[in-house]
Every structure is written in C-alpha cells, then in structure tokens.
Scaffold this motif. Sequence first.
Motif, PDB file in Angstrom:
ATOM      1  N   ALA A  51      31.358  43.815  42.813  1.00 14.55           N
ATOM      2  CA  ALA A  51      30.388  43.799  42.746  1.00 14.55           C
ATOM      3  C   ALA A  51      30.084  42.241  42.363  1.00 14.55           C
ATOM      4  O   ALA A  51      29.214  41.954  42.986  1.00 14.55           O
ATOM      5  CB  ALA A  51      29.399  44.178  41.973  1.00 14.55           C
ATOM      6  N   ILE A  52      30.568  42.286  41.113  1.00 14.06           N
ATOM      7  CA  ILE A  52      30.746  40.932  40.766  1.00 14.06           C
ATOM      8  C   ILE A  52      31.179  39.723  41.405  1.00 14.06           C
ATOM      9  O   ILE A  52      30.373  38.569  41.414  1.00 14.06           O
ATOM     10  CB  ILE A  52      31.272  40.409  38.787  1.00 14.06           C
ATOM     11  N   LEU A  53      32.281  39.920  42.201  1.00  9.67           N
ATOM     12  CA  LEU A  53      32.328  39.071  43.085  1.00  9.67           C
ATOM     13  C   LEU A  53      31.989  38.904  43.941  1.00  9.67           C
ATOM     14  O   LEU A  53      32.116  37.694  44.700  1.00  9.67           O
ATOM     15  CB  LEU A  53      33.936  39.437  43.515  1.00  9.67           C
ATOM     16  N   GLU A  54      31.548  40.382  44.800  1.00  8.40           N
ATOM     17  CA  GLU A  54      30.740  39.960  45.747  1.00  8.40           C
ATOM     18  C   GLU A  54      29.106  38.974  45.341  1.00  8.40           C
ATOM     19  O   GLU A  54      28.493  38.418  46.097  1.00  8.40           O
ATOM     20  CB  GLU A  54      30.167  41.123  46.214  1.00  8.40           C
ATOM     21  N   THR A  55      28.781  39.356  44.028  1.00  2.00           N
ATOM     22  CA  THR A  55      27.392  38.683  44.020  1.00  2.00           C
ATOM     23  C   THR A  55      27.384  36.998  43.636  1.00  2.00           C
ATOM     24  O   THR A  55      26.604  36.632  43.893  1.00  2.00           O
ATOM     25  CB  THR A  55      27.121  39.278  42.282  1.00  2.00           C
ATOM     26  N   THR A  56      28.624  37.399  42.854  1.00  7.97           N
ATOM     27  CA  THR A  56      28.918  35.867  42.436  1.00  7.97           C
ATOM     28  C   THR A  56      29.030  34.905  43.722  1.00  7.97           C
ATOM     29  O   THR A  56      28.549  33.500  44.157  1.00  7.97           O
ATOM     30  CB  THR A  56      30.190  35.349  41.453  1.00  7.97           C
ATOM     31  N   ASN A  57      30.113  35.240  44.791  1.00 11.80           N
ATOM     32  CA  ASN A  57      30.064  34.430  45.662  1.00 11.80           C
ATOM     33  C   ASN A  57      29.227  34.664  47.183  1.00 11.80           C
ATOM     34  O   ASN A  57      29.179  33.340  47.244  1.00 11.80           O
ATOM     35  CB  ASN A  57      31.425  35.360  46.916  1.00 11.80           C
ATOM     36  N   LYS A  58      28.406  35.118  46.861  1.00  8.94           N
ATOM     37  CA  LYS A  58      27.130  34.863  47.725  1.00  8.94           C
ATOM     38  C   LYS A  58      26.159  33.957  47.029  1.00  8.94           C
ATOM     39  O   LYS A  58      25.739  33.317  48.152  1.00  8.94           O
ATOM     40  CB  LYS A  58      26.221  36.650  47.460  1.00  8.94           C
TER      41      LYS A  58
ATOM     42  N   GLY B  43      27.154  31.606  45.504  1.00  8.16           N
ATOM     43  CA  GLY B  43      27.906  30.072  46.359  1.00  8.16           C
ATOM     44  C   GLY B  43      28.968  29.960  44.891  1.00  8.16           C
ATOM     45  O   GLY B  43      29.623  29.058  45.120  1.00  8.16           O
ATOM     46  N   PHE B  44      29.514  30.826  44.337  1.00 11.69           N
ATOM     47  CA  PHE B  44      30.595  30.579  43.142  1.00 11.69           C
ATOM     48  C   PHE B  44      31.248  31.331  43.423  1.00 11.69           C
ATOM     49  O   PHE B  44      32.119  32.812  43.678  1.00 11.69           O
ATOM     50  CB  PHE B  44      29.950  30.742  41.917  1.00 11.69           C
ATOM     51  N   GLY B  45      33.054  30.334  43.386  1.00  6.86           N
ATOM     52  CA  GLY B  45      34.090  30.904  44.206  1.00  6.86           C
ATOM     53  C   GLY B  45      34.952  31.856  43.400  1.00  6.86           C
ATOM     54  O   GLY B  45      35.990  31.066  42.838  1.00  6.86           O
ATOM     55  N   THR B  46      34.218  32.303  42.238  1.00  8.26           N
ATOM     56  CA  THR B  46      35.118  33.558  41.707  1.00  8.26           C
ATOM     57  C   THR B  46      36.427  33.793  42.713  1.00  8.26           C
ATOM     58  O   THR B  46      35.725  34.826  43.683  1.00  8.26           O
ATOM     59  CB  THR B  46      34.182  34.800  41.183  1.00  8.26           C
ATOM     60  N   ARG B  47      37.477  35.162  42.607  1.00  7.52           N
ATOM     61  CA  ARG B  47      38.809  35.945  42.684  1.00  7.52           C
ATOM     62  C   ARG B  47      39.069  36.168  42.045  1.00  7.52           C
ATOM     63  O   ARG B  47      39.329  36.903  40.689  1.00  7.52           O
ATOM     64  CB  ARG B  47      40.116  34.673  43.430  1.00  7.52           C
ATOM     65  N   PRO B  48      39.422  37.603  42.647  1.00 11.31           N
ATOM     66  CA  PRO B  48      40.358  38.595  41.399  1.00 11.31           C
ATOM     67  C   PRO B  48      42.002  38.105  41.255  1.00 11.31           C
ATOM     68  O   PRO B  48      42.320  36.991  41.699  1.00 11.31           O
ATOM     69  CB  PRO B  48      40.158  40.194  42.496  1.00 11.31           C
ATOM     70  N   LEU B  49      42.580  38.826  40.804  1.00 11.88           N
ATOM     71  CA  LEU B  49      44.005  39.147  40.916  1.00 11.88           C
ATOM     72  C   LEU B  49      44.730  38.419  42.424  1.00 11.88           C
ATOM     73  O   LEU B  49      43.644  39.553  42.825  1.00 11.88           O
ATOM     74  CB  LEU B  49      44.546  39.296  39.571  1.00 11.88           C
ATOM     75  N   TRP B  50      45.494  38.036  42.203  1.00 18.14           N
ATOM     76  CA  TRP B  50      46.213  38.916  43.874  1.00 18.14           C
ATOM     77  C   TRP B  50      46.532  40.184  43.726  1.00 18.14           C
ATOM     78  O   TRP B  50      47.197  41.171  42.410  1.00 18.14           O
ATOM     79  CB  TRP B  50      47.822  38.227  43.456  1.00 18.14           C
ATOM     80  N   ASP B  51      46.545  40.564  44.644  1.00 19.19           N
ATOM     81  CA  ASP B  51      47.171  42.316  44.505  1.00 19.19           C
ATOM     82  C   ASP B  51      48.584  42.592  44.443  1.00 19.19           C
ATOM     83  O   ASP B  51      48.879  41.435  44.481  1.00 19.19           O
ATOM     84  CB  ASP B  51      47.379  42.569  46.550  1.00 19.19           C
ATOM     85  N   PRO B  52      48.312  43.602  43.491  1.00 14.04           N
ATOM     86  CA  PRO B  52      50.347  43.133  42.726  1.00 14.04           C
ATOM     87  C   PRO B  52      51.183  43.488  43.527  1.00 14.04           C
ATOM     88  O   PRO B  52      51.121  43.905  44.965  1.00 14.04           O
ATOM     89  CB  PRO B  52      50.319  44.514  41.988  1.00 14.04           C
ATOM     90  N   LEU B  53      52.044  42.735  43.278  1.00  6.74           N
ATOM     91  CA  LEU B  53      53.463  42.597  44.498  1.00  6.74           C
ATOM     92  C   LEU B  53      54.362  43.964  45.429  1.00  6.74           C
ATOM     93  O   LEU B  53      54.327  43.522  46.285  1.00  6.74           O
ATOM     94  CB  LEU B  53      54.138  41.244  44.203  1.00  6.74           C
ATOM     95  N   HIS B  54      53.829  44.501  44.253  1.00  6.29           N
ATOM     96  CA  HIS B  54      54.544  45.591  44.358  1.00  6.29           C
ATOM     97  C   HIS B  54      54.181  46.513  45.448  1.00  6.29           C
ATOM     98  O   HIS B  54      54.534  47.898  46.041  1.00  6.29           O
ATOM     99  CB  HIS B  54      54.991  46.449  43.203  1.00  6.29           C
ATOM    100  N   THR B  55      52.759  45.961  46.156  1.00  3.85           N
ATOM    101  CA  THR B  55      52.332  46.664  46.250  1.00  3.85           C
ATOM    102  C   THR B  55      52.288  46.786  48.361  1.00  3.85           C
ATOM    103  O   THR B  55      51.351  46.920  48.915  1.00  3.85           O
ATOM    104  CB  THR B  55      50.270  47.405  46.067  1.00  3.85           C
ATOM    105  N   LEU B  56      52.310  45.565  48.600  1.00  2.00           N
ATOM    106  CA  LEU B  56      52.131  44.300  49.369  1.00  2.00           C
ATOM    107  C   LEU B  56      53.303  45.141  50.444  1.00  2.00           C
ATOM    108  O   LEU B  56      54.366  45.726  50.405  1.00  2.00           O
ATOM    109  CB  LEU B  56      52.676  43.232  49.522  1.00  2.00           C
ATOM    110  N   PRO B  57      53.227  45.248  51.928  1.00  2.11           N
ATOM    111  CA  PRO B  57      53.742  46.168  52.419  1.00  2.11           C
ATOM    112  C   PRO B  57      55.066  45.728  52.729  1.00  2.11           C
ATOM    113  O   PRO B  57      56.045  46.369  52.862  1.00  2.11           O
ATOM    114  CB  PRO B  57      53.133  45.237  53.913  1.00  2.11           C
ATOM    115  N   MET B  58      55.690  44.369  52.674  1.00  3.83           N
ATOM    116  CA  MET B  58      57.740  44.076  52.332  1.00  3.83           C
ATOM    117  C   MET B  58      58.187  44.056  50.865  1.00  3.83           C
ATOM    118  O   MET B  58      59.131  44.501  51.263  1.00  3.83           O
ATOM    119  CB  MET B  58      57.425  42.690  52.597  1.00  3.83           C
ATOM    120  N   TYR B  59      57.104  44.962  49.916  1.00  2.00           N
ATOM    121  CA  TYR B  59      57.628  45.206  48.739  1.00  2.00           C
ATOM    122  C   TYR B  59      57.750  46.294  48.450  1.00  2.00           C
ATOM    123  O   TYR B  59      57.574  47.039  47.283  1.00  2.00           O
ATOM    124  CB  TYR B  59      57.148  43.697  47.698  1.00  2.00           C
TER     125      TYR B  59
END
Length: 390
Positions: free
Chosen positions: A334-341, A343-359
């Motif tokens: 909700a915070i990311l959506e409200t702030t990006n809408k 015009g503020f470029g907020t972002r979350p952390l990266w998806d933890p690498l162990h959750t990515l398909p190749m890892y």
Amino acid sequence: MKNLEKQSKRFLEILVGVLGDERAALHEPNFDESEIRKVEECIRSGYVSSVGAFVTEFEQELKSITGSNHAIAVSSGTSALHISLMLAGVKPNDEVLVPTISFVATANAVVHANAIPHFVDSEETTLGMSPEKLREIILKLDFKNGHLYNGQTGRRVSAIVPMHTFGNPLELEEIIKIGEEFDLPIVEDSAESLGSFIGGRHTGTLGLLGILSFNGNKIVTTGGGGAILTNDDYLAERARSLTTTAKTPHPWKFHHDSVAWNYRLPNINAALGISQLKKLPSFLIQKKTLHLKYLDAFCEEFEYSLTTEQKGNQSNYWLNSVRLQTPDDYLLDAILETTNKAGFGTRPLWDPLHTLPMYKTAPRGDLTTSTKLAKSIVALPSSPFLATRT
Ligand SMILES: *Cc1c(COP(=O)(O)O)cnc(C)c1O
C-alpha cells in the motif's frame, strides 16, 4: 483496509514534508558542463577504448579516496566481483557465503566463477550479513585437510562476500574475525558504498579484495563500470592481467599467457568518472543532510525506523530506507503504491536471492530476518539534490 489507506497516506505526507510535492525518482545521476567537457576531451584525444590516460587518473583518484594500495578499473561491478572471487581462491564447484539480501549480481558473480552461492541471513539494524548467522553456518561445516566442507552437499566452502546494503556499513569487523578464525577470505561487495567508512577505513579495503560499481544508479557513475580494490601487490597484478586478456605488457608485441577476460574500463567511461569523483565530497554532504531530514521526519512515527549508521561508521547514505516495525506485505504494498502513484520513486528490498528461480535449491542457513526484512523495507528517493529542494 481503511487502516492501510490511512497509514500509506500518512507515509506520503511525511515524504512530502521532506521532499515537497514535486515528483522525485529513487536516484538520479547528476551531470553538468564538467562531465561534457571531460568526455569531449576524451573523444578529441582519439583514445576512447580500453586503457588510456583517463583510466590511470581515475584509478589514482580511487586510491586516494579509498586509501587502497591498488584500484583496477573494470567494465562493471559484476565483472569486478567475478575476478575478485577467482583471485580469492574460489574454485569450480565451491560454495561461497553470500547474503540473500543483495542485488542479484552478488550471487551471479559466484556462478560466473563456476561456484554455488550459499545464502546467509542479514541483520535488522544494518541490513547487512549477520555475523551470528554466518558463524552458525560455519560451525556446522566439516573441517578436512585444511578446508571447510558442507557435509550436506560435499562441496568445499571457500569465501565470504559481505555487502554494504544501500551504502550502510555492516558489522564487518566481526565478519573479518570469523574469516580469520576459519581461514576464509573476504571479498567485500562495496558496489553501493563508495564514500562509506568503517572506523576510518573505506569500505572495500578491509577484506582481501573489495569491489565498487559505477553503474548509472550508484552514487557516482561512469555510465557502466566498476573497480577492484586490494592492498595485495600480487593480487593487483593478477587482476590487471585477468581483466586485460592476459596480455603481457610490450610496446608492439601481442602475446597472451592465459585465457582471460576483456573486462577493463574504457577510457571514455573513465573520463566521465573523473569529473563525477570530483563531486563525491559534495554528494556526501548533501546525502547526509537529506538523511538527517528523513531521520527527523520519521523519528516521531513509532511504526517506522530509519536505517542509520552504527557508531564509529560513516554511511554514504546512497539510499535511505525505512523499516516497518512489524513486517507486513499488505502495508508495504500500500505504501509503495500510494507513494509511486504520487510520483515518488520508492521501492522495496530486492526479492531475497534464495527465492529466485535459479537459486531456489541453493544451500542456505536460517534466513528468518531476511524474510522479515523483505516485507518491511521501503527505500526512499535519495538523489543528492533533494537535500535542498524544499
Ligand atoms: C550494483 C551492484 C552490483 C553490480 O554492479 P554492476 O556495475 O551493475 O555490475 C553488485 N552488487 C551490488 C550490491 C550492487 O548494488
């Protein structure tokens, strides 16, 4: 539902209080006439490609800023990591201890070196690799013939790669102690932390090798580029050779003494980097000012805390980040959506690498804190000029 809306609106209000209501990207590079003149000078010289006077000057500057005995400018932070891991003695089929909270390049570089990432948890306060969790993993390894082996996979574990998240120094001294105790070399991923110090020493210079990145979104940019830092003369010479197709130095002969890489930084990128490095001191001051404004704005909000430097350390505050007191996917979204809408470029952390398909099947320790952090971190717009926009 109502509450999410209320809380994310309040978050936006705090942000607007610091930045004003004009849009703001997460991080923008800053260029003026000085960059244009330097790049023009490079083009007019005719020497735009690999090796050249600007590369040497850029490396000199990096040495003086970081205090490192050697700095080898290369084509990216990822290539710097790849070569550093090989130089640290990582061999095919080894495992390398890396944080699951990092940009994907940290783990990819391990694979480029034909090894396998073994994921380690992070610390809530620094967002960097947890010394306790690292020790927990190492204590479960088997010690045979002077090496450490993962009993579950049979593979040797051969290096540790701590990373200073968003420029904020982690508890490296503890990790270095563990490295010494178990004879594991440290390769510091300082891609994000140019201008950050640990007890007066520049990040990337405390381990055996360290790396920097000059990608377009980092604190200073060469367009694309990176550097290998080391105090070891032999490793520096090897790094130079391996990143320059192992060409033996000679004024006209072309002899190569091993299979190596074309990873050196082009002269034209170094030209851009030289004018950018001149601005680093003022960027650092602006970033600190912006950080203090954020700190002030968020300190009275009991639901949030701002990531800030630990005592004795100095962060470059490349990206400011807020942590929700309680990890909450819905509130984070909700915070990311409200702030990006707005015009503020907020972002979350990266998806933890162990959750990515190749890892997904890569070895790992307990990753409880990282999993929580991925549901609770919001990175805030942090371009230097935002410090004085309002
Ligand atoms: C940017 C970055 C890299 C890679 O640098 P590139 O220059 O983009 O290859 C590696 N690790 C971390 C943590 C980074 O943020």
